[in-house]
Scaffold this active site. Sequence first.
Site, PDB file in Angstrom:
ATOM      1  N   ARG A   1      45.980  13.658  22.931  1.00  0.00           N
ATOM      2  CA  ARG A   1      47.427  13.574  22.757  1.00  0.00           C
ATOM      3  C   ARG A   1      48.018  14.933  22.427  1.00  0.00           C
ATOM      4  O   ARG A   1      49.232  15.071  22.378  1.00  0.00           O
ATOM      5  CB  ARG A   1      47.744  12.621  21.622  1.00  0.00           C
TER       6      ARG A   1
ATOM      7  N   ARG B   1      56.696  -6.319  23.962  1.00  0.00           N
ATOM      8  CA  ARG B   1      55.234  -6.321  24.163  1.00  0.00           C
ATOM      9  C   ARG B   1      54.527  -7.362  23.286  1.00  0.00           C
ATOM     10  O   ARG B   1      54.832  -7.506  22.111  1.00  0.00           O
ATOM     11  CB  ARG B   1      54.672  -4.929  23.872  1.00  0.00           C
TER      12      ARG B   1
ATOM     13  N   ARG C   1      52.391  -5.786  17.865  1.00  0.00           N
ATOM     14  CA  ARG C   1      51.852  -4.663  17.106  1.00  0.00           C
ATOM     15  C   ARG C   1      52.808  -4.240  16.010  1.00  0.00           C
ATOM     16  O   ARG C   1      54.011  -4.188  16.235  1.00  0.00           O
ATOM     17  CB  ARG C   1      51.583  -3.489  18.055  1.00  0.00           C
TER      18      ARG C   1
HETATM   19  P1  AMP Z   1      48.230   3.862  20.638  1.00  0.00           P
HETATM   20  O1  AMP Z   1      47.533   2.553  20.453  1.00  0.00           O
HETATM   21  O2  AMP Z   1      47.557   4.747  21.622  1.00  0.00           O
HETATM   22  O3  AMP Z   1      49.710   3.699  20.913  1.00  0.00           O
HETATM   23  O4  AMP Z   1      48.135   4.622  19.225  1.00  0.00           O
HETATM   24  C1  AMP Z   1      48.699   4.091  18.050  1.00  0.00           C
HETATM   25  C2  AMP Z   1      48.740   5.147  16.954  1.00  0.00           C
HETATM   26  O5  AMP Z   1      47.413   5.615  16.683  1.00  0.00           O
HETATM   27  C3  AMP Z   1      49.531   6.399  17.268  1.00  0.00           C
HETATM   28  O6  AMP Z   1      50.916   6.231  17.010  1.00  0.00           O
HETATM   29  C4  AMP Z   1      48.881   7.413  16.336  1.00  0.00           C
HETATM   30  O7  AMP Z   1      49.308   7.224  15.003  1.00  0.00           O
HETATM   31  C5  AMP Z   1      47.415   7.006  16.390  1.00  0.00           C
HETATM   32  N1  AMP Z   1      46.667   7.696  17.466  1.00  0.00           N
HETATM   33  C6  AMP Z   1      46.015   7.101  18.512  1.00  0.00           C
HETATM   34  N2  AMP Z   1      45.425   8.023  19.294  1.00  0.00           N
HETATM   35  C7  AMP Z   1      45.709   9.225  18.741  1.00  0.00           C
HETATM   36  C8  AMP Z   1      45.400  10.565  19.089  1.00  0.00           C
HETATM   37  N3  AMP Z   1      44.692  10.865  20.185  1.00  0.00           N
HETATM   38  N4  AMP Z   1      45.869  11.558  18.284  1.00  0.00           N
HETATM   39  C9  AMP Z   1      46.573  11.285  17.183  1.00  0.00           C
HETATM   40  N5  AMP Z   1      46.922  10.049  16.799  1.00  0.00           N
HETATM   41  C10 AMP Z   1      46.494   9.020  17.559  1.00  0.00           C
END
Ligand code: AMP
Length: 218
Positions: free
Chosen positions: A88, A127, A162
């Site tokens: 990210r 969602r 979520r």
């Molecule tokens: P996601 O399920 O991919 O939308 O991720 C949910 C949350 O997890 C994000 O808003 C971040 O707080 C954290 N997160 C997930 N992947 C990353 C990453 N690669 N780098 C930093 N934070 C992450």
Amino acid sequence: MNIIMLGGPGAGKGTASTELSKDLKIVHISTGDIFREAIKNETELGKKIQDYMNRGVLVPDEIVNDVVKERLQAPDCANGVILDGFPRTKQQAEVLDRIFEESGKKLDAAIELSIPDEDIIKRLSGRRICSNKECGAIYNVVTRPPKVENVCDVCGSALYIRKDDNAETVKVRLEEYHRTSKDLLEYYRKDNRLKTVYPKIDSSVESLMNEIKKILEI
Ligand code: AMP
């Protein structure tokens, strides 16, 4: 094949990764899922990251990089992986290249799902996700409703919303995406590894997958 899925929150990375993982028979690794599971199980990692996740801001690179590095060493990653939600930041992307290099592997494709912010907001507010971890099917009450309200079409488990899909946190997550994605996308664009898809809000999963498969030549 080693693939990464890039794009803002709610762009469809999870859905596309789940489908690709079935088609290519390679593991789907979502850092968000790993973190949500750690929070649920109240592990040391879960305690460390809970506050970042709840606020919608990124977890610090050092923590995420360690988690991914360890996960990629597992035997089920030998045939390839689909990384969803990682990298990210540009720093995470550099670390990922190093991890692959050290294990004699390479990244085959960086696929970006690019959708406008207003579509992201619409998608995330509707969602619904299957609560069965093995299934994880993703629905939208407007664009992709389940046949029976709040019940997964695939496995019959209950659907849930979520915690970070509320309007306030979505705004922060979008800001985080715009703050970090420019450098990240540029990192993969500069050596032609980035391939971008522009899904429409009402695109079917099938048409999205056809576009992605064309890019991957599979
Ligand atoms: P996601 O399920 O991919 O939308 O991720 C949910 C949350 O997890 C994000 O808003 C971040 O707080 C954290 N997160 C997930 N992947 C990353 C990453 N690669 N780098 C930093 N934070 C992450």
